[in-house]
Write a protein that holds these residues in place. Sequence first.
Motif, PDB file in Angstrom:
ATOM      1  N   CYS A   9     -51.850  57.132 -29.515  1.00  0.00           N
ATOM      2  CA  CYS A   9     -51.745  55.607 -29.297  1.00  0.00           C
ATOM      3  C   CYS A   9     -53.159  55.239 -29.443  1.00  0.00           C
ATOM      4  O   CYS A   9     -54.154  55.811 -28.756  1.00  0.00           O
ATOM      5  CB  CYS A   9     -51.152  55.190 -28.016  1.00  0.00           C
ATOM      6  SG  CYS A   9     -51.226  53.472 -27.627  1.00  0.00           S
ATOM      7  N   THR A  10     -53.368  54.220 -30.180  1.00  0.00           N
ATOM      8  CA  THR A  10     -54.899  53.746 -30.300  1.00  0.00           C
ATOM      9  C   THR A  10     -55.066  52.297 -29.539  1.00  0.00           C
ATOM     10  O   THR A  10     -56.160  51.878 -29.420  1.00  0.00           O
ATOM     11  CB  THR A  10     -54.995  52.989 -31.907  1.00  0.00           C
ATOM     12  OG1 THR A  10     -54.190  51.958 -32.005  1.00  0.00           O
ATOM     13  CG2 THR A  10     -54.427  54.165 -32.987  1.00  0.00           C
ATOM     14  N   GLY A  11     -54.139  52.075 -28.861  1.00  0.00           N
ATOM     15  CA  GLY A  11     -54.184  51.069 -27.674  1.00  0.00           C
ATOM     16  C   GLY A  11     -54.374  49.760 -28.376  1.00  0.00           C
ATOM     17  O   GLY A  11     -55.056  48.776 -27.842  1.00  0.00           O
ATOM     18  N   CYS A  12     -53.994  49.400 -29.594  1.00  0.00           N
ATOM     19  CA  CYS A  12     -53.952  48.438 -30.592  1.00  0.00           C
ATOM     20  C   CYS A  12     -53.269  46.929 -29.910  1.00  0.00           C
ATOM     21  O   CYS A  12     -53.485  45.800 -30.132  1.00  0.00           O
ATOM     22  CB  CYS A  12     -53.364  48.401 -31.779  1.00  0.00           C
ATOM     23  SG  CYS A  12     -51.644  48.547 -32.006  1.00  0.00           S
ATOM     24  N   GLY A  13     -52.259  47.407 -29.236  1.00  0.00           N
ATOM     25  CA  GLY A  13     -51.517  46.381 -28.425  1.00  0.00           C
ATOM     26  C   GLY A  13     -50.355  45.764 -29.336  1.00  0.00           C
ATOM     27  O   GLY A  13     -49.560  44.714 -28.869  1.00  0.00           O
ATOM     28  N   LYS A  14     -50.130  45.996 -30.461  1.00  0.00           N
ATOM     29  CA  LYS A  14     -49.234  45.453 -31.362  1.00  0.00           C
ATOM     30  C   LYS A  14     -47.818  45.400 -30.740  1.00  0.00           C
ATOM     31  O   LYS A  14     -46.961  44.680 -31.156  1.00  0.00           O
ATOM     32  CB  LYS A  14     -49.225  45.946 -32.767  1.00  0.00           C
ATOM     33  CG  LYS A  14     -50.680  45.520 -33.545  1.00  0.00           C
ATOM     34  CD  LYS A  14     -50.316  45.922 -34.996  1.00  0.00           C
ATOM     35  CE  LYS A  14     -51.836  45.312 -36.023  1.00  0.00           C
ATOM     36  NZ  LYS A  14     -51.889  46.167 -37.009  1.00  0.00           N
ATOM     37  N   CYS A  15     -47.482  46.819 -30.105  1.00  0.00           N
ATOM     38  CA  CYS A  15     -46.210  46.797 -29.481  1.00  0.00           C
ATOM     39  C   CYS A  15     -45.872  45.868 -28.383  1.00  0.00           C
ATOM     40  O   CYS A  15     -44.735  45.786 -28.012  1.00  0.00           O
ATOM     41  CB  CYS A  15     -45.792  48.222 -29.415  1.00  0.00           C
ATOM     42  SG  CYS A  15     -46.782  48.874 -28.078  1.00  0.00           S
ATOM     43  N   CYS A  16     -46.961  45.171 -27.785  1.00  0.00           N
ATOM     44  CA  CYS A  16     -46.876  44.122 -26.873  1.00  0.00           C
ATOM     45  C   CYS A  16     -46.796  42.859 -27.247  1.00  0.00           C
ATOM     46  O   CYS A  16     -46.788  41.949 -26.694  1.00  0.00           O
ATOM     47  CB  CYS A  16     -47.829  44.233 -25.973  1.00  0.00           C
ATOM     48  SG  CYS A  16     -48.270  46.274 -25.094  1.00  0.00           S
ATOM     49  N   PHE A  83     -38.384  38.728 -22.865  1.00  0.00           N
ATOM     50  CA  PHE A  83     -38.485  37.885 -24.087  1.00  0.00           C
ATOM     51  C   PHE A  83     -40.067  37.651 -24.190  1.00  0.00           C
ATOM     52  O   PHE A  83     -40.905  36.911 -23.740  1.00  0.00           O
ATOM     53  CB  PHE A  83     -37.950  36.378 -23.611  1.00  0.00           C
ATOM     54  CG  PHE A  83     -37.871  35.530 -24.692  1.00  0.00           C
ATOM     55  CD1 PHE A  83     -37.252  35.800 -25.840  1.00  0.00           C
ATOM     56  CD2 PHE A  83     -38.555  34.156 -24.437  1.00  0.00           C
ATOM     57  CE1 PHE A  83     -37.021  34.621 -26.838  1.00  0.00           C
ATOM     58  CE2 PHE A  83     -38.347  33.281 -25.611  1.00  0.00           C
ATOM     59  CZ  PHE A  83     -37.856  33.465 -26.713  1.00  0.00           C
ATOM     60  N   ASN A  84     -40.400  38.292 -25.616  1.00  0.00           N
ATOM     61  CA  ASN A  84     -41.736  38.249 -25.835  1.00  0.00           C
ATOM     62  C   ASN A  84     -41.979  37.917 -27.293  1.00  0.00           C
ATOM     63  O   ASN A  84     -42.290  38.591 -28.001  1.00  0.00           O
ATOM     64  CB  ASN A  84     -42.344  39.749 -25.699  1.00  0.00           C
ATOM     65  CG  ASN A  84     -42.723  40.171 -24.288  1.00  0.00           C
ATOM     66  OD1 ASN A  84     -42.817  39.273 -23.472  1.00  0.00           O
ATOM     67  ND2 ASN A  84     -42.555  41.305 -24.141  1.00  0.00           N
ATOM     68  N   PRO A  85     -41.674  36.526 -27.423  1.00  0.00           N
ATOM     69  CA  PRO A  85     -41.828  36.059 -28.887  1.00  0.00           C
ATOM     70  C   PRO A  85     -43.407  35.967 -29.234  1.00  0.00           C
ATOM     71  O   PRO A  85     -43.485  36.022 -30.331  1.00  0.00           O
ATOM     72  CB  PRO A  85     -41.390  34.637 -28.757  1.00  0.00           C
ATOM     73  CG  PRO A  85     -41.591  34.059 -27.283  1.00  0.00           C
ATOM     74  CD  PRO A  85     -41.375  35.532 -26.577  1.00  0.00           C
ATOM     75  N   ASN A  90     -47.955  40.132 -19.827  1.00  0.00           N
ATOM     76  CA  ASN A  90     -48.625  41.308 -18.929  1.00  0.00           C
ATOM     77  C   ASN A  90     -49.828  41.833 -19.719  1.00  0.00           C
ATOM     78  O   ASN A  90     -50.400  42.751 -19.307  1.00  0.00           O
ATOM     79  CB  ASN A  90     -47.608  42.295 -18.595  1.00  0.00           C
ATOM     80  CG  ASN A  90     -46.705  41.782 -17.557  1.00  0.00           C
ATOM     81  OD1 ASN A  90     -47.101  41.212 -16.753  1.00  0.00           O
ATOM     82  ND2 ASN A  90     -45.485  42.103 -17.933  1.00  0.00           N
ATOM     83  N   LEU A  91     -50.025  41.261 -21.052  1.00  0.00           N
ATOM     84  CA  LEU A  91     -51.099  41.831 -21.715  1.00  0.00           C
ATOM     85  C   LEU A  91     -52.279  40.918 -21.535  1.00  0.00           C
ATOM     86  O   LEU A  91     -52.437  39.807 -21.570  1.00  0.00           O
ATOM     87  CB  LEU A  91     -50.437  41.612 -23.292  1.00  0.00           C
ATOM     88  CG  LEU A  91     -51.559  42.535 -24.272  1.00  0.00           C
ATOM     89  CD1 LEU A  91     -51.426  44.016 -23.902  1.00  0.00           C
ATOM     90  CD2 LEU A  91     -51.131  42.187 -25.861  1.00  0.00           C
TER      91      LEU A  91
END
Length: 244
Positions: A9-16, A83-85, A90-91
Motif C-alpha cells: 500500500c502506498t497510502g494514497c487514500g484512493k480506496c477511502c 455511505f462514502n460518495p 474518517n480520512l
Amino acid sequence: MTDSVRFACTGCGKCCTGHHVPLTLDEARRWADAAGQVVVLIEAFVVDGPGMPPEQREHVLRRSHAVPCGTGDARVSVTFAAFNPGRCHNLDDNDLCTIYEQRPLVCRIYPVEINPHIPLRPDSKDCPPEAWQQGPELIHGTQLVDAGLQALVQASRQADRDDIAAKVAVCQALGMTTSALKGNGFTAYLPDMGAFANALAQIPVDDGAQWTLHVEDEALVASLREQGLHTTNEPPVYYAFIGF
Ligand code: SF4
Ligand code: SF4
C-alpha cells in the motif's frame, strides 16, 4: 487467473474516496453511533433460477436469506455499507484514517477480493501502479499468501453469513422490501439513521413481510411472474435502482 501478485500500500487514500464500504452488523452499529450514514444495498435470486450464478451456488446461498415474494420464494442478500460518495469522513487532511485501529474489516482487506469466485485484478483496483511493483507476494497462484489476511477474509465471509437474518429483519422493519435481481442490479436505500440505529440496537423479529423484485427487463419479468414472484418496474420513490 492470477499467477503471482506483489503488493504494498502506498497510502494514497484512493480506496477511502468514493467507495461505499461494506460493514458487518457490529460495524454498522458503530458507524451509526458515530453519526455516519449507511447505504443499504439489496439483491435477490431464486434458488437454481433467475439471478443465481450456478458456479457460486454455495457461496450465495450461505450469505442470503429466504423471503416470501408473491406466491413464491426468493433469497435476498443485504449489504449495509458506509455511505462514502466522496472522501470517507474518517480520512484526515493527510489521507490518514482517524479510526485506523478500529477501521472496518473491508478496509483492512482491500484490495483483496472477499468473494472466492472473483480473482484479484490489479487493473480493477484504485491502487496506483507502483503499489503492485513493490512489497511482498500477496497472491501466489490463486492463494492469498498472508495468513493474517486470510483470517480477515474468512471473518468477513462468516459475518456475512451470521448477520444476514438480522439484516433482513432490519430491512423489513424499516420498509426496505424491494430488491433488484442479482446480476441485474441493486436497490439502494438511505435509511433515516435514527430509525436504523434503533433497529440495530434491538434487532426486530422477522415479520415475514412480502418482498417485491424491481426488474425492468420484460423477458425477465415474464419469467419471474411465471414462477409466481411479485415484480415492479414503477419508478422508485424510496430507493434507487442501480441497474447493470
Ligand atoms: S474507515 Fe478509514 S480506512 Fe476505511 S474508508 Fe474510512 S478512512 Fe478509509
Ligand atoms: S488505494 Fe491501494 S495503495 Fe491507495 S491507500 Fe488504498 S490500498 Fe493503499
